[in-house]
Structure formats: C-alpha cells, structure tokens
Motif scaffolding. Structure first.
Motif: not given
Length: 568
Positions: A38-39, A41-42, A45, A81, A107-108, A111
């Motif tokens: 998860k992190w 991916l964050i 971004k 966050c 995360s969304s 996006d």
C-alpha cells in the motif's frame, strides 16, 4: 510597481507549502514497516505529484482558480495521509483491515488529484515557460538519484502538456544513451514503456519521433526486447512505418530490425500488415538510403521464416525486387540484389522466378564497364550471379548470351582487388560448365590473366586460379594456345619452389605442367625453364606427378637438354 493580488500570494504560498509537505510525507513513508504494498503505491503517487507541482512553481498562477482549488484539495489529502502514516509508524492503528481500507481510499484520492493535475496541464491553463526541471544526476550518481530523476520524467510524460512531454522524452533519450543503468530503470518502470507505446500511436510528430529514439536505444539490449514486444510495441511501430515522418519511419524500421532478429517476432510484424508496408516502402523509397537499409534489414530477418518467405512470393515481391535491380538508386539496387540472393538460397523455385522476371539481365547490366556503378554494386552483382545462375543450364545460357564472359575478363584485367577476386571465382565456376565454355574462355584470353593470380595474396584466389588454369589447358586447343602465345610457363615452374610457403597450389600447377607435356613445344619450354630444379626437388620428394613430368622430359629427344641443365 503594482502589488500582488492576495489570491496569487495565497496560491504561491500554498503551493510551496504543499510541495514541502509532500516531500516530508514521502520521507516519512520510508520509515514505515507495515503495509509495504500500500505504501509503495502511495509513494509512487507522491513522487508524481511532487514533480508535477514542482514544475508549476514558476508558472503564472493568477486567476487559475481550478489549480488553486486543486492545491487545497491535495493539501487536505496529504494531511489526512500524515495521520495514517504516523499511526503506521507507531503501530497505533485500531485494526489492519480498517487501515488497509483507509490507505486504499487515500491512494484513490491521490489518483483523482493526479488526473485533475493532468487535465489542467493538457488544457493549457498554466504557462510552463518557466517551469522548474529537476536536474539530471551527474555521471556515476547513485541508483536512487537516477531512479528519482526517471520518476520525475515519468510524471512529466504523464501529466505534462505536449511541450513538457517532448522535453521529458528528449531528456530520457539523453540519459539512456549515456548510461545503461538508466535503461534498466526505465524497463523496471512499467508505465514508461506503456507511455512510449502510446506516443508512437498518436499524431504528435515530435512525441512520435522522440519516443522512437528512446525505444531504439532500449531495443539494442537483448534482455529487454521481449519487454518491448510484450508491451505491444510492434503494432505502433508498423503504424509509424505507414504514416510517420521519414525520421520516424527510419527509427521504427531500425527498432523492428533489432526486434525481428528473434524470428518469433516475425509473426507479429506480419499480423499487423507489416510485410506489405515494408515492401511498399522499398517500391517508393528511392533517395532515402537511411530508411531503405533498415527496412531491407527487417525483410531479411523475416525471410528467414519459411512461411514469411512464401507469403512474400505470393505477394509478387520477386517481380518488385527484380524491378528494383534496375533502379538508378544504388542503395535500392544493392539491397534488392542481396535480398533476392537470400530469398533464392536453397530454393530452386524462387531462382527460376527471378530468372523468369529478367533478373539475370539486370545483374549483368550492373557489370557493364561503361556504366557508372560503384565497386560495391558490382561486387554484389557478381556474388548474386554466383549464387543464382551456375546451377541452372538455362541461366548459364542467358549469362553467356548477355556477354557475361567479357564482363568477367574485363574485371580480371581492370577491377579493384575485391572485384578481381570475385571475377576469379566466377571464372572458376564458368570453367566447370563444359568443354565448350573452356574453349570460349581460352579464345577470349583468360589464361594469361589467370597466371597473374597464381601468386595472389589470398590462398583461395591462388588455389582457384591454378585450378581453372589446370582445367583449361587439358582442352587441346587451349593447351596449344598456352604454349604458342607464351603464357609464361616459366612463371608456373618458378611457383613450384618447394621452399615457397605462399604458393599453396602446387598440385594444380603440376597438373597444368603435366598437361603441357603432352605437346613437344610444351615439353621443350618446360625443359628450358630456368626453374626446372623446382620440379626435380618435388620429384625427389616423391611427388608422383612431378616424377612423371621428369620422366616425360627425359625421353631420348630431351635427354641431352635435361642433362645439360641438371649439370649446370
């Protein structure tokens, strides 16, 4: 001087604070030991947002309400966050499933922010003339710095307007050419390959050409070719070949040439209609050598697949390439000759098609001494004739009818070394056809020229010249001509020196002399040679034909001559 508006000051202040906040959050995220996926991916971004926002710090923010509102929205998400990041660092969250859900929501939201930022850039709302660009790491920089730079370029490729995208592509092209490590980082960054594929398909010429330039570098690494193919690169490359600029087509063809070195990729080229497009480029490509060479390179790779070869034949490509052999453009001419030679290799049916379409005349035309063709073109024509013609009686008859014999003799006498050597090879092939051909070669004046090549630097050339000469003098008419026209029998005997390492063709020279001993004048000239001791040394070394020559020279008629020479 006018005062800055409160909105502008607030926008600049918020933007600077947001970039700092994002950077701080990114740094904090590296200390988190839980929820790695998860992190990660964050983090990706966050890096994209930092790059995208940093590039706008010197842009004109006045009256850009949408952008100022986006800054506020991103800042709210970043603050949210932060709270989750501290909970993960301290392991103070209430439950794993709930935290995973919360991180997914965060995360969304990022996006959505990235898409909004991309929309603002592509709409042209911001003026990017003064955008800040992350400096390229110095040569030998650590991998993390290099990766950060590539990620910065990735963000610009994703959210930048056309100008920013092109600048990022130029920068990407420079670094992948400079250091192989960047190529590996690009491959590991999946989104870049996807973007490059997309840029090849769009109508923006600059993006298309620069993308092809980057892909061309990547395609030079064997381990990464499959990544490009699996990423869907071949279809877009065929699109560029069909509708791109000359530079785009050249780069696309060079990429395809590299990719089709693996025959499995030939099918993908064919599936996208690439074979027909490549042939069409050849048909209309005069004056574009930079493009034609790699296009033929792709075709040569494809023809190695039997089914592709059959498809080309069905598409009447033989007729097309034979016509190209009549081109005034030497690039096309040479490539067409080489390609047809490759197609016909081991295939009698294709050889016949080439002959039927007039290929032999086109090849002999290149050898016309009055023409202005280059040595390269003539060398290629001689090689093609050797490959295509000497296994077919009808082809040989055509060759002779088109004056090929005179062409070969001309280049034996006047050509550059490389062409002369090929002419010797052609003479070798001609001498094996029939006794009539050998007579014609003798009448034309081949034998004195062949003697000149008996001590050529190339062992192969010496061997072939000696063998052709040996074969020709066994024909009575040629033997008589050789003796009476003084074709340097003395030189042949001289080259039989057993201590001369260079010769290497003694068995054919001895065979030639054996044939000459069948005539009185031949025996006399051999016996009168100043190098007769060479034959005697070979006879003493138990060389059978040398002993036979000595025996023939020792008949009653020549015994006194021989005794005088041996006792001198």
């Amino acid at each position: 001087m006018g005062e800055s508006s409160p909105e502008l000051s607030t926008g600049e202040s918020n933007l600077g604070r947001l970039v700092e906040r994002l950077s701080s959050l990114l740094s904090l995220s590296y200390s988190i030991k839980v929820f790695h996926g998860k992190w990660q991916l964050i983090r990706t971004k966050l890096e994209e947002l930092i790059t995208g926002l940093t590039s706008s710090q010197n842009c004109d923010l006045a009256e850009n309400t949408a952008f100022l509102q986006l800054i506020i929205a991103i800042l709210a998400t970043v603050n949210d966050c932060y709270n989750h990041a501290y909970q993960c660092v301290d392991l103070s969250y209430s439950g794993k499933l709930l935290m995973q859900s919360d991180l997914g929501v965060i995360s969304s939201k990022f996006d959505v922010h990235l898409k909004s930022l991309n929309g603002i850039y592509t709409s042209g709302i911001l003026t990017q003339g003064y955008a800040i660009v992350v400096s390229r790491p110095s040569f030998g920089a650590c991998r993390d710095d290099m990766k950060f730079y590539v990620n910065d370029l990735l963000t610009r490729l994703k959210i930048g307007a056309s100008v920013m995208k092109n600048q990022a592509l130029v920068a990407l092209s420079e670094v992948v050419q400079e250091d192989d490590k960047y190529v590996k980082i690009v491959i590991e960054t999946d989104e870049i390959i996807t973007l490059l594929v997309n840029f090849l398909e769009i109508g923006d010429i600059e993006l298309q050409e620069e993308s092809a330039k980057v892909v061309l570098v990547i395609a030079g690494f064997d381990p990464y070719k499959d990544v490009l193919v699996e990423g869907g690169i071949i279809g877009p490359l065929i699109h560029v070949l069909e509708a791109g600029t000359d530079l785009g087509k050249e780069r696309a063809s060079r990429i395809l040439q590299k990719l089709t070195e693996n025959s499995e990729n030939a099918w993908s080229v064919s599936a996208h209609g690439g074979v027909t497009i490549l042939i069409n480029i050849c048909t209309t490509g005069e004056g574009k050598g930079d493009l034609i060479n790699p296009v033929f390179g792709v075709l040569r790779n494809l023809v190695g697949v039997e089914e592709m070869k059959r498809f080309m034949v069905e598409e009447r490509s033989i007729s097309t390439f034979v016509k190209l052999m009549n081109s005034t453009d030497e690039t096309l001419l040479i490539n067409a000759m080489e390609f047809l030679q490759l197609m016909a290799s081991g295939d009698a049916h294709i050889r016949q098609l080439i002959i039927r379409e007039g290929g032999i005349y086109s090849l002999v035309r290149v050898l016309d001494p009055k023409s202005s063709f280059s040595s390269k073109a003539r060398e290629t024509a001689l090689k093609a004739i050797d490959s295509l013609c000497f296994s077919s009686t009808s082809a040989l008859n055509m060759l002779m009818g088109y004056g090929f014999l005179d062409r070969v003799l001309f280049f034996l006498r006047n050509g550059e070394i490389s062409i002369q050597e090929l002419a010797v090879k052609a003479a070798f092939s001609l001498s094996g056809i029939s006794e009539e051909t050998k007579k014609a070669m003798g009448d034309a004046g081949f034998m004195p020229e062949l003697v000149r090549f008996l001590d050529a630097k190339s062992f192969e050339v010496r061997e072939m010249a000696a063998e052709v000469l040996s074969s020709m003098v066994w024909v009575p008419k040629n033997r008589k001509r050789f003796v009476h026209e003084d074709c340097d029998i003395d030189r042949v005997v001289q080259l039989l020196d057993p201590d001369e390492v260079k010769t290497g063709n003694k068995r054919f020279l001895i065979s030639t002399l054996m044939s000459l001993t069948n005539s009185n004048s031949g025996r006399k000239k051999i016996a009168n040679s100043g190098y007769l001791k060479n034959i005697e040394k070979l006879a003493e070394a138990e060389v059978p034909d040398a002993k036979k020559i000595i025996k023939k020279l020792s008949t009653n008629r020549f015994r006194n001559i021989l005794r005088g020479i041996l006792n001198s």
